[in-house]
Structures are given as C-alpha cells and as structure tokens.
Write a protein that holds these residues in place. Structure first.
Motif, mmCIF file in Angstrom:
data_model
loop_
_atom_site.group_PDB
_atom_site.id
_atom_site.type_symbol
_atom_site.label_atom_id
_atom_site.label_comp_id
_atom_site.label_asym_id
_atom_site.label_seq_id
_atom_site.Cartn_x
_atom_site.Cartn_y
_atom_site.Cartn_z
ATOM 1 N N GLY A 9 0.910 -1.217 0.007
ATOM 2 C CA GLY A 9 -0.173 -0.070 0.114
ATOM 3 C C GLY A 9 0.708 0.941 -0.145
ATOM 4 O O GLY A 9 1.935 1.220 0.510
ATOM 5 N N LYS A 10 0.152 2.200 -0.292
ATOM 6 C CA LYS A 10 0.896 3.574 -0.483
ATOM 7 C C LYS A 10 1.038 4.197 0.810
ATOM 8 O O LYS A 10 0.084 4.235 1.743
ATOM 9 N N GLY A 11 2.030 4.891 1.115
ATOM 10 C CA GLY A 11 2.241 5.604 2.383
ATOM 11 C C GLY A 11 3.214 5.190 3.313
ATOM 12 O O GLY A 11 3.552 5.631 4.368
ATOM 13 N N LYS A 138 -6.589 -0.082 -3.796
ATOM 14 C CA LYS A 138 -7.153 0.518 -4.960
ATOM 15 C C LYS A 138 -5.741 1.461 -5.473
ATOM 16 O O LYS A 138 -5.239 2.112 -4.515
ATOM 17 N N HIS A 139 -5.414 1.615 -6.696
ATOM 18 C CA HIS A 139 -4.319 2.354 -6.972
ATOM 19 C C HIS A 139 -4.280 2.585 -8.370
ATOM 20 O O HIS A 139 -4.641 1.805 -9.312
ATOM 21 N N PRO A 140 -3.998 3.926 -8.870
ATOM 22 C CA PRO A 140 -4.096 4.423 -9.890
ATOM 23 C C PRO A 140 -3.038 3.477 -10.899
ATOM 24 O O PRO A 140 -3.177 3.547 -12.200
ATOM 25 N N ALA A 147 3.579 6.930 -12.242
ATOM 26 C CA ALA A 147 4.128 7.651 -10.884
ATOM 27 C C ALA A 147 4.123 9.243 -11.166
ATOM 28 O O ALA A 147 4.673 9.829 -12.311
ATOM 29 N N ARG A 148 3.694 10.234 -10.438
ATOM 30 C CA ARG A 148 3.473 11.503 -10.751
ATOM 31 C C ARG A 148 4.496 12.322 -9.720
ATOM 32 O O ARG A 148 4.314 11.975 -8.491
#
Length: 153
Positions: A9-11, A138-140, A147-148
């Motif tokens: 997961g992100k973070g 969920k992730h883009p 990646a932005r």
C-alpha cells in the motif's frame, strides 16, 4: 525502538518521513537512507535531515556499482549517532544486496530505527516494537497511470 512499515500500500515512506519530522521538531537528529530510489524524490529538497545521497540514477538489477553504494550506505549508518535512522525500502534489498543477518545487526543500533519496504522478513518482524502493514486496495497504477512527481516521488 524498531518500527517497520511494510506491504504494497501507498504511504510507508510518508509515514516514516512524518515520524522523522516529528522527531526533528522535538530536537532529535534524523538520518535518512533511501534504498532502491534515486536522488530525485521531491521530498529530499525540503527535509531537515542528514540524508545519505542516493545514486543519480538507479540500476534495479544486482550490479557491482549499486552493491558498492549499499555497502557505503550501511557503513554510514553503522557510524551514525543519529537519534532516529530511517532505512527506506531496506526490506526490499534483502537478500540481493544485504543478508538477513546483516540487517539484523542494524537492529542493534541504539536509536529509533524505522524500516520500510514491501517484503515480509519474519526474523526482522519478530524484533520490531512497531509493525504496521500497508495494504493496497486500489491504486492508479492498476489503470496504467505512471508515478506522478510530487505525489508518488
């Protein structure tokens, strides 16, 4: 104390850097080492930490130059007297660049030690005082979004 933030997961890095900012705000010294990342992450220009500079560009395969960089980073960590050390993505260089035994030795540092990464390393997890899993729901990336800058790096 040993903190480990792991999973897909992100973070994880954001949580580690947030803990570092809190520590710095309380007068503690903070060292950051980012493994498997180049030196282009947006946060690096504003962090008030001692930062062991990552390579300009990154080979993601085990090559001699990256192994040499990892060894120099670990030597820097071992010689550090920082109150908090953040080893971002350390879990993901085990065992390709550092053995589990070498990683376990790092846990003996007398400081707040924060380790992040994707992999589950049971021997390290047993030693953790804080163990937090991040799970992607969920992730883009799942839709092909790259990646932005300023968001993912």
């Amino acid at each position: 104390m040993i903190h480990i933030y792991h999973g897909y997961g992100k973070g994880k890095t954001s949580a580690a850097l947030g803990a570092g900012m809190r520590a710095k705000g309380a007068g503690m010294s903070v060292l950051l080492v980012q493994f498997l990342k180049d030196n282009k992450s947006g946060e690096l220009s504003v962090l008030p930490f001692d930062i062991f500079e990552a390579p300009e560009s990154l080979p993601f395969n085990p090559d001699k130059s990256y192994s040499k960089w990892v060894n120099s980073a670990l030597e820097y960590v071992n010689n550090s007297s920082a109150d908090m050390i953040i080893l971002d993505e350390l879990l993901d260089i085990i065992p390709e660049f550092i053995s589990e035994d070498e990683a376990l030795k790092l846990l003996g540092k007398k400081c707040e030690l924060i380790i992040t990464g994707h992999k589950k390393i049971p021997r390290l997890f047993e030693k953790a005082d804080y163990l937090t899993g991040f799970e992607k729901e969920k992730h883009p990336y799942d839709k092909g979004v790259k990646a932005r800058k300023g968001i993912e790096y």
